[in-house]
Write an enzyme that holds these catalytic residues in place. Structure first.
Site, PDB file in Angstrom:
ATOM      1  N   GLU A 148       0.886  -1.176   0.000  1.00  0.00           N
ATOM      2  CA  GLU A 148       0.000   0.000   0.000  1.00  0.00           C
ATOM      3  C   GLU A 148       0.914   1.213   0.000  1.00  0.00           C
ATOM      4  O   GLU A 148       1.323   1.694   1.058  1.00  0.00           O
ATOM      5  CB  GLU A 148      -0.895  -0.004   1.250  1.00  0.00           C
ATOM      6  CG  GLU A 148      -1.794  -1.222   1.374  1.00  0.00           C
ATOM      7  CD  GLU A 148      -3.058  -1.135   0.528  1.00  0.00           C
ATOM      8  OE1 GLU A 148      -3.326  -0.061  -0.049  1.00  0.00           O
ATOM      9  OE2 GLU A 148      -3.771  -2.141   0.453  1.00  0.00           O
ATOM     10  N   CYS A 173      -2.557   9.443   2.136  1.00  0.00           N
ATOM     11  CA  CYS A 173      -2.154   8.793   0.886  1.00  0.00           C
ATOM     12  C   CYS A 173      -3.142   9.155  -0.218  1.00  0.00           C
ATOM     13  O   CYS A 173      -2.788   9.156  -1.397  1.00  0.00           O
ATOM     14  CB  CYS A 173      -2.053   7.289   1.077  1.00  0.00           C
ATOM     15  SG  CYS A 173      -3.498   6.575   1.837  1.00  0.00           S
TER      16      CYS A 173
HETATM   17  P1  NAD Z   1       7.978   5.407   4.786  1.00  0.00           P
HETATM   18  O1  NAD Z   1       8.057   4.637   3.524  1.00  0.00           O
HETATM   19  O2  NAD Z   1       9.067   6.346   5.101  1.00  0.00           O
HETATM   20  O3  NAD Z   1       7.862   4.397   6.037  1.00  0.00           O
HETATM   21  C1  NAD Z   1       6.819   3.464   6.129  1.00  0.00           C
HETATM   22  C2  NAD Z   1       7.242   2.297   6.983  1.00  0.00           C
HETATM   23  O4  NAD Z   1       8.207   1.510   6.271  1.00  0.00           O
HETATM   24  C3  NAD Z   1       7.920   2.674   8.311  1.00  0.00           C
HETATM   25  O5  NAD Z   1       7.430   1.821   9.316  1.00  0.00           O
HETATM   26  C4  NAD Z   1       9.384   2.416   8.024  1.00  0.00           C
HETATM   27  O6  NAD Z   1      10.149   2.145   9.178  1.00  0.00           O
HETATM   28  C5  NAD Z   1       9.304   1.213   7.129  1.00  0.00           C
HETATM   29  N1  NAD Z   1      10.476   0.978   6.277  1.00  0.00           N
HETATM   30  C6  NAD Z   1      11.194   1.905   5.602  1.00  0.00           C
HETATM   31  N2  NAD Z   1      12.176   1.298   4.913  1.00  0.00           N
HETATM   32  C7  NAD Z   1      12.058  -0.024   5.140  1.00  0.00           C
HETATM   33  C8  NAD Z   1      12.783  -1.163   4.704  1.00  0.00           C
HETATM   34  N3  NAD Z   1      13.829  -1.061   3.876  1.00  0.00           N
HETATM   35  N4  NAD Z   1      12.398  -2.380   5.131  1.00  0.00           N
HETATM   36  C9  NAD Z   1      11.335  -2.505   5.957  1.00  0.00           C
HETATM   37  N5  NAD Z   1      10.618  -1.458   6.418  1.00  0.00           N
HETATM   38  C10 NAD Z   1      10.974  -0.226   6.005  1.00  0.00           C
HETATM   39  O7  NAD Z   1       6.578   6.173   4.758  1.00  0.00           O
HETATM   40  P2  NAD Z   1       5.997   7.317   5.720  1.00  0.00           P
HETATM   41  O8  NAD Z   1       6.745   8.581   5.498  1.00  0.00           O
HETATM   42  O9  NAD Z   1       5.861   6.796   7.107  1.00  0.00           O
HETATM   43  O10 NAD Z   1       4.505   7.476   5.163  1.00  0.00           O
HETATM   44  C11 NAD Z   1       4.134   8.266   4.079  1.00  0.00           C
HETATM   45  C12 NAD Z   1       4.015   7.443   2.820  1.00  0.00           C
HETATM   46  O11 NAD Z   1       3.120   6.353   3.030  1.00  0.00           O
HETATM   47  C13 NAD Z   1       3.416   8.242   1.670  1.00  0.00           C
HETATM   48  O12 NAD Z   1       4.098   7.899   0.489  1.00  0.00           O
HETATM   49  C14 NAD Z   1       1.968   7.777   1.627  1.00  0.00           C
HETATM   50  O13 NAD Z   1       1.346   7.950   0.381  1.00  0.00           O
HETATM   51  C15 NAD Z   1       2.124   6.335   1.986  1.00  0.00           C
HETATM   52  N6  NAD Z   1       0.889   5.772   2.510  1.00  0.00           N
HETATM   53  C16 NAD Z   1       0.195   4.907   1.709  1.00  0.00           C
HETATM   54  C17 NAD Z   1      -1.011   4.383   2.132  1.00  0.00           C
HETATM   55  C18 NAD Z   1      -1.800   3.447   1.251  1.00  0.00           C
HETATM   56  O14 NAD Z   1      -2.708   2.800   1.774  1.00  0.00           O
HETATM   57  N7  NAD Z   1      -1.527   3.338  -0.033  1.00  0.00           N
HETATM   58  C19 NAD Z   1      -1.502   4.707   3.406  1.00  0.00           C
HETATM   59  C20 NAD Z   1      -0.764   5.569   4.207  1.00  0.00           C
HETATM   60  C21 NAD Z   1       0.443   6.094   3.740  1.00  0.00           C
END
Ligand code: NAD
Length: 503
Positions: A257, A291
């Site tokens: 997602e 998102c």
């Molecule tokens: P992010 O990608 O920085 O982090 C999200 C999660 O991924 C965190 O828990 C982080 O620790 C983890 N993570 C990061 N790198 C990783 C890796 N290499 N391996 C495993 N885990 C890892 O995102 P954010 O800044 O917290 O959130 C914003 C983003 O999330 C935006 O792009 C938004 O559009 C998206 N988002 C999407 C949805 C959806 O349902 N499509 C919902 C909410 C947010």
């Protein structure tokens, strides 16, 4: 009272052990003021491995519990969430910077998905399928999958966990959650609430649900483990590009997602008052950190002058402020990184010929908090920063004159999460919803792009990752399917007429 003190009071009330969030190495901050509200004890790849081993044991016991009984645990979780709604909602507001009504709304989503999952626990149906063989029956059965790893983003710090966990539990799985390192306190609180439900339930195995506190390296342990059957990862497309291939390389299953670059199209027949309100709310609400936030807007040239100046006025007059103390629609960005990314995108938009309205830092609260005036940018065409998601309140507005061409432009970005059209013309509406229309997982008519109801499957296509969560038949992603053939005849006809000489 400082936010740190208030957060501690709420965490006490919610039953979280103070040892988990005081004196540890990982600081957590409130974006409302920028002050530190926690110092968390963190996990490591080694403790994550141990959690996976425990979750595997829990899974083996939980999969034997009948699904409607598993539903009873989720019903109790819903009850506990109802009791904790005010405190958890407030903690979400403090830790993620949401308005009080949004904080409460997020907890309500958790309650709603529990209700949904309880009903689902009696409806994990398979099919019976006509077979070509006489005296046989063919059917599909659905079975628990294994350990489910949930990785979540900061902007829906608790709802995304509940969307996954309520379904995963009724489907017979154990769960390990790696929440965002920017919102760990609400995760500890959610886990404490679930533990109360587990205590009342009584018969669940230990470690059915666990939380790992840490950054990407801890999440990566889940991602790379062959013992984690499903990774449900919510976050940026950047994260998905790393996580997706790693899970695929070990033939694991993933629900991705990821980011959105959501657009609206305002057609000549649109109800402009409705469009104006929907766009303003969907593009500026939650400070552009949903998102499903609207990030691009295509306006037909015949209504551009009737809509866009009013929209610019709405942007100029919107209230920006501390969401805990004012009624402001626009609260803080999560941190300085988000502020810097927004300013870079606006610079790039100016360089590409964009006319920027708003976008400056607003002087609210302390220097350590990042509040901005939302930005509306009139762009000559869809180039540069318009093609990417910037997780901040920027709306790029473009003029169009041809419906087929605007559909092409609408779909000409990497992400494919949410979309909407404002029209009273039935042909435009149906085309937008048809095979040659919006290529997104969510396509709306006369409402904005943001928001989701738990009854529908939620997710998007292309660089949004293709995953589906929450309602409809999204539960199938949390189970494995077996096709069963039963022979109740006295014959065993073999394919290709093969006969063995065995008498
Ligand atoms: P992010 O990608 O920085 O982090 C999200 C999660 O991924 C965190 O828990 C982080 O620790 C983890 N993570 C990061 N790198 C990783 C890796 N290499 N391996 C495993 N885990 C890892 O995102 P954010 O800044 O917290 O959130 C914003 C983003 O999330 C935006 O792009 C938004 O559009 C998206 N988002 C999407 C949805 C959806 O349902 N499509 C919902 C909410 C947010």
């Amino acid at each position: 009272m400082s936010l740190a003190t208030e957060a501690k009071t709420l965490l006490d009330q919610l039953g979280v052990d103070a040892a988990l969030y005081t004196g540890g190495p990982m600081a957590s901050f409130s974006p409302v003021t920028g002050e530190q509200i926690g110092a968390l004890v963190t996990d490591t790849p080694a403790t994550a491995e141990a959690a996976i081993a425990r979750a595997k044991v829990a899974f083996k016991a939980w999969r034997e519990v009948p699904a409607p009984k598993r539903g009873e645990l989720v019903r109790l979780l819903g009850e506990e969430l109802r009791a904790a709604k005010d405190a958890l909602g407030r903690l979400v507001s403090i830790e993620a910077g949401k308005s009080p009504s949004e904080g409460l709304g997020e907890v309500q989503e958790m309650i709603d998905i529990c209700d949904f999952a309880v009903g689902l626990s009696r409806q994990l149906y398979g099919l019976t399928i006509a077979t070509e063989r006489p005296g046989h029956r063919m059917m599909e059965t659905w079975h628990p999958l294994g350990v489910v790893g949930v990785i979540s983003a900061f902007n829906f710090p608790v709802a995304v966990w509940s969307w996954n966990t309520a379904l995963a539990l009724v489907c017979g799985n154990s769960v390990i959650w790696k929440p965002s390192e920017k919102t760990p306190l609400t995760a500890l609180a959610s886990q404490a609430i679930l533990e109360r439900a587990l205590a009342r339930f009584g018969a669940a195995p230990a470690d059915l649900s666990q939380v790992l506190i840490g950054a990407g390296d801890v999440g990566n342990t889940l991602v790379e483990s062959h013992d984690v059957a499903l990774i449900s990862a919510t976050g940026s497309t950047r994260m998905g590009r790393i996580v997706g291939p790693k899970v695929a390389a070990r033939f694991g299953r993933s629900i991705l997602e990821l980011g959105g670059n959501n657009a609206g199209i305002v057609c000549p027949s649109a109800d402009l008052d409705m469009a104006l309100r929907a766009v303003a709310f969907g593009a500026m609400g939650t400070a552009g950190q949903r998102c499903t936030t609207m990030r691009r807007l295509f306006v037909h040239e015949s209504v551009y002058d009737a809509l866009v100046p009013r929209l610019i006025k709405a942007y100029a007059s919107v209230s920006v402020g501390n969401p805990l103390e004012t009624q402001a629609l626009v609260g803080p960005l999560i941190d300085k990184l988000a502020f810097d990314a927004m300013q870079s995108a606006l610079e790039a938009a100016r360089a590409a010929g964009g006319k920027v309205h708003g976008g400056a830092r607003a002087s609210v609260a302390s220097n350590a908090a990042y509040y901005v005036h939302p930005a509306l940018v009139e762009m000559p065409e869809q180039t540069g920063p318009v093609l990417e998601e910037t997780f901040a309140p920027i709306l790029y507005v473009m003029k169009y004159n041809d419906f087929d061409a605007v559909l092409e432009s609408h779909n000409a970005v990497g992400a494919g999460l949410s979309s909407s059209i404002f029209t009273l013309d039935m042909r435009e509406m149906e085309t937008f919803l048809s095979a040659r229309g919006s290529d997104c997982g969510i396509a709306n008519v006369n409402i904005g792009t943001s928001g989701a109801e738990i009854g529908g499957a939620f997710g998007g296509e292309k660089e949004t990752g293709g995953g589906r969560e929450s309602g409809s038949d999204a539960w199938k992603g949390y189970m494995r399917r077996a096709t069963n053939t039963i022979n109740f005849s006295r014959e065993l006809p073999l394919a290709q007429g093969v006969v063995f000489d065995i008498d």
